[in-house]
Scaffold this motif. Structure first.
Motif, mmCIF file in Angstrom:
data_model
loop_
_atom_site.group_PDB
_atom_site.id
_atom_site.type_symbol
_atom_site.label_atom_id
_atom_site.label_comp_id
_atom_site.label_asym_id
_atom_site.label_seq_id
_atom_site.Cartn_x
_atom_site.Cartn_y
_atom_site.Cartn_z
ATOM 1 N N TYR A 135 -7.497 -2.306 -3.470
ATOM 2 C CA TYR A 135 -8.512 -1.371 -3.964
ATOM 3 C C TYR A 135 -8.333 -1.040 -5.440
ATOM 4 O O TYR A 135 -9.310 -0.735 -6.128
ATOM 5 N N GLN A 148 -6.379 5.489 1.507
ATOM 6 C CA GLN A 148 -5.806 6.434 2.459
ATOM 7 C C GLN A 148 -6.324 6.186 3.871
ATOM 8 O O GLN A 148 -5.567 6.214 4.846
ATOM 9 N N ASN A 149 -7.628 5.922 3.981
ATOM 10 C CA ASN A 149 -8.221 5.650 5.294
ATOM 11 C C ASN A 149 -7.616 4.406 5.928
ATOM 12 O O ASN A 149 -7.346 4.376 7.138
ATOM 13 N N GLU A 155 -12.401 7.212 -7.217
ATOM 14 C CA GLU A 155 -12.452 8.178 -6.114
ATOM 15 C C GLU A 155 -12.683 7.472 -4.773
ATOM 16 O O GLU A 155 -12.007 7.753 -3.781
ATOM 17 N N ILE A 156 -13.643 6.550 -4.761
ATOM 18 C CA ILE A 156 -13.934 5.819 -3.527
ATOM 19 C C ILE A 156 -12.739 4.953 -3.128
ATOM 20 O O ILE A 156 -12.359 4.888 -1.959
ATOM 21 N N SER A 164 -12.015 -3.777 6.629
ATOM 22 C CA SER A 164 -11.603 -2.924 5.501
ATOM 23 C C SER A 164 -11.126 -3.734 4.303
ATOM 24 O O SER A 164 -10.390 -3.225 3.456
ATOM 25 N N ASN A 202 -3.999 5.106 7.073
ATOM 26 C CA ASN A 202 -4.001 5.960 8.261
ATOM 27 C C ASN A 202 -4.444 5.192 9.505
ATOM 28 O O ASN A 202 -3.853 5.328 10.587
ATOM 29 N N ASP A 241 -9.548 5.397 -3.799
ATOM 30 C CA ASP A 241 -8.444 6.215 -3.286
ATOM 31 C C ASP A 241 -8.712 6.643 -1.847
ATOM 32 O O ASP A 241 -7.799 6.681 -1.012
ATOM 33 N N ASN A 242 -9.956 6.942 -1.563
ATOM 34 C CA ASN A 242 -10.339 7.324 -0.208
ATOM 35 C C ASN A 242 -10.161 6.158 0.762
ATOM 36 O O ASN A 242 -9.646 6.313 1.882
ATOM 37 N N MET A 243 -10.552 4.950 0.323
ATOM 38 C CA MET A 243 -10.428 3.759 1.153
ATOM 39 C C MET A 243 -8.956 3.413 1.396
ATOM 40 O O MET A 243 -8.584 2.985 2.498
#
Length: 208
Positions: A98, A117-118, A110-111, A46, A121, A113-115
């Motif tokens: 990121y 959070q993922n 957008e991508i 990641s 988590n 922010d998704n990365m």
């Protein structure tokens, strides 16, 4: 057809684990920083880049490390030993990593922010054992990169997994979130390394 060996292939062929080093050879810190900066192009899970480095050059510090590393001579004879450390809280850098990807045009907001959070988590939810497994895998990737880059710069190396990791962490006062993975001594070879055989890839590979 006779294939010509590339520069990369030559470096891979020439890199050997050297245990006998010329004493008194100093590698400038700027050169070591250049090496480590280049090595950080290694991939990581990641893109969390969980590696941290402790470069041991001071002669007294080398002597202190010697018994912790089971009295391996290269600890005191080489120019430096690079300790590759793992950061158990590497995921806390997800936002900064990121955000930089967005700023440098590598991905959309957008991508990113998704990365972020993922990543938070996933890694925050792993057991310590599972997280250490991820970090050790990534540490292996950058360790090999360090050794190949060092060879390209004219230096030799040897990786060492055999040392007392608990004593190392305690003696060098690592923060609780960091743990040592591998030591890499670097310097100029005093004697050539032994050659070593390799099992043919045909005996190791299956295609399905």
């Amino acid at each position: 057809m006779i294939s010509t060996q590339t520069a990369t292939q030559q470096i891979m062929e020439d890199r050997k684990s050297v245990r006998k080093y010329k004493e008194g050879v100093t590698i400038p810190q700027e050169k070591l920083m250049e090496l480590l900066q280049l090595a950080t192009t290694a991939p990581s899970s990641s893109n969390m880049q969980p590696w941290r480095f402790l470069v041991i050059q001071d002669e007294e510090a080398k002597k202190e490390l010697l018994p912790i590393a089971f009295n391996q001579e290269q600890i005191v004879k080489s120019s430096a030993t690079i300790a590759i450390l793992g950061d158990m809280k590497m995921y806390e850098n997800a936002q900064a990593i990121y955000d930089a990807n967005v700023e440098q045009g590598f991905m959309s907001r957008e991508i990113a922010d998704n990365m972020i959070q993922n990543s938070l988590n996933l890694y925050a939810g792993l057991t310590d054992e599972a997280l250490k497994g991820v970090i050790q895998f990534d540490a292996g990737l950058i360790s090999m990169q360090i050794m190949l880059l060092a060879k390209d710069m004219g230096y030799d190396t040897v990786p060492m997994g055999g040392f007392n990791k608990q004593q190392f962490a305690e003696h060098f006062k690592l923060p609780e979130n960091e743990f040592p993975v591998v030591l890499i001594s670097i310097g100029e070879a005093a004697t050539p390394a032994y050659g070593s055989s390799r099992i043919p890839a045909e005996q190791l590979t299956r295609f399905i």
